[in-house]
Write an enzyme that holds these catalytic residues in place. Structure first.
Site, PDB file in Angstrom:
ATOM      1  N   LYS A   1     -11.919   0.085 -14.777  1.00 44.01           N
ATOM      2  CA  LYS A   1     -12.546  -1.048 -14.088  1.00 44.01           C
ATOM      3  C   LYS A   1     -13.150  -2.028 -15.096  1.00 44.01           C
ATOM      4  CE  LYS A   1     -11.629  -0.052  -9.801  1.00 44.01           C
ATOM      5  NZ  LYS A   1     -10.800  -0.933  -8.966  1.00 44.01           N
TER       6      LYS A   1
ATOM      7  N   ASP B   1       4.239   3.262  -3.798  1.00 40.87           N
ATOM      8  CA  ASP B   1       3.302   3.968  -4.669  1.00 40.87           C
ATOM      9  C   ASP B   1       3.106   3.099  -5.896  1.00 40.87           C
ATOM     10  OD1 ASP B   1       1.931   5.560  -6.420  1.00 40.87           O
ATOM     11  OD2 ASP B   1       3.332   7.245  -6.361  1.00 40.87           O
TER      12      ASP B   1
ATOM     13  N   ASP C   1       0.846  -1.185   0.000  1.00 40.05           N
ATOM     14  CA  ASP C   1       0.000   0.000   0.000  1.00 40.05           C
ATOM     15  C   ASP C   1       0.885   1.240   0.000  1.00 40.05           C
ATOM     16  OD1 ASP C   1      -2.226   1.679   0.128  1.00 40.05           O
ATOM     17  OD2 ASP C   1      -3.232   0.472   1.654  1.00 40.05           O
TER      18      ASP C   1
ATOM     19  N   ASN D   1      -6.453  -5.123  -5.275  1.00 40.95           N
ATOM     20  CA  ASN D   1      -7.521  -4.335  -4.673  1.00 40.95           C
ATOM     21  C   ASN D   1      -7.272  -2.833  -4.703  1.00 40.95           C
ATOM     22  OD1 ASN D   1      -9.786  -3.787  -2.563  1.00 40.95           O
ATOM     23  ND2 ASN D   1      -7.908  -3.020  -1.577  1.00 40.95           N
TER      24      ASN D   1
ATOM     25  N   TYR E   1     -12.400   6.263 -14.457  1.00 39.75           N
ATOM     26  CA  TYR E   1     -12.485   5.183 -13.466  1.00 39.75           C
ATOM     27  C   TYR E   1     -13.241   3.990 -14.036  1.00 39.75           C
ATOM     28  CZ  TYR E   1     -13.858   2.827  -9.095  1.00 39.75           C
ATOM     29  OH  TYR E   1     -14.072   1.910  -8.098  1.00 39.75           O
TER      30      TYR E   1
END
Length: 241
Positions: free
Chosen positions: A145, A51, A34, A77, A141
């Site tokens: 996805k 990053d 993360d 995720n 976005y």
């Protein structure tokens, strides 16, 4: 001999943290990557800071993880929304979400394939979104996805013979800290969102984690290339049958 482990990106908070906790409770070794380290990590979670929009850093941390562990489960995720319309979305927004959602997923998938193939077993879960079916003000976005769903289906076809399944989850409105910051409890816009959900409540990170655990389970080797919408029914009438 290296320890087998499950790698979850973005597991310092929100959905990723819920998935990491569920895996730990099931007795799995869990590794988190993360951009920030968790403030109060659960016992047993191993975290690497990176990053994931930085290609060189992502590749470097992938090498660190795979040198230390045999990864047999991967949950891509980590994500970011970058809201914008056809008129307002910037190329910087597009580059950011492509790098985070698509490039990172491919880098990490390629990094863990040797250990999965050696084990004759692997589970990959990609975090898509209900927005992949279309959502106003989410042009870049939703595009990435949807791209992640396409990647999921193709990887499933390519890797099934190696004992590796690849599936995607499409969350709807989930009450993460980040979501609630933009949609406070009791606010009119929050109530409008809840009213639009068939089950009349927001989802929880644990709702998504339970779906991920289904796809990650060793015994679920006959389900691959699928998208499971954890959305409280918001995809009804939208998603294809």
């Amino acid at each position: 001999m290296k320890t087998q482990a499950y790698l979850v990106t973005g597991a310092s908070a929100g959905i990723g943290a819920a998935i990491a906790r569920a895996l730990l409770e099931a007795g799995r070794q869990v590794v988190n990557i993360d951009y920030r380290l968790p403030a109060d990590p659960p016992a047993g979670l191993v975290s690497f800071q990176a990053d994931l929009t930085d290609q060189a850093r992502t590749e470097a941390v992938a090498r660190q993880v795979t040198e230390a562990y045999d990864i047999v489960g991967l949950v891509n995720n980590a994500g970011a929304t970058r809201p914008g319309t056809a008129d307002t979305a910037s190329m910087a927004d597009l580059d950011y979400v492509v790098n985070l959602h698509l490039r990172t997923a491919l880098i990490l998938t390629q990094a863990v394939l040797p250990s999965m193939r050696a084990a004759g077993f692997g589970r990959i879960v990609n975090m898509a979104s209900r927005a992949a079916l279309g959502k106003p003000e989410r042009v870049v976005y939703s595009a990435t996805k949807a791209g992640l769903i396409g990647m999921t289906r193709t990887l499933a076809m390519e890797l099934g013979g190696d004992g590796i399944t690849v599936n995607a989850i499409g969350p709807g409105p989930i009450a993460t800290d980040l979501f609630m910051k933009s949609n406070p409890e009791g606010a009119p816009q929050t109530q409008r969102i809840i009213n639009s959900i068939v089950v009349k409540r927001l989802g929880t990170p644990e709702d998504v984690a339970r779906a991920a655990m289904f796809f990650l389970a060793p015994e679920n080797g006959f389900v691959t290339g699928q998208v499971l919408y954890v959305c409280g029914g918001t995809t009804l009438g939208v998603a294809p049958v």
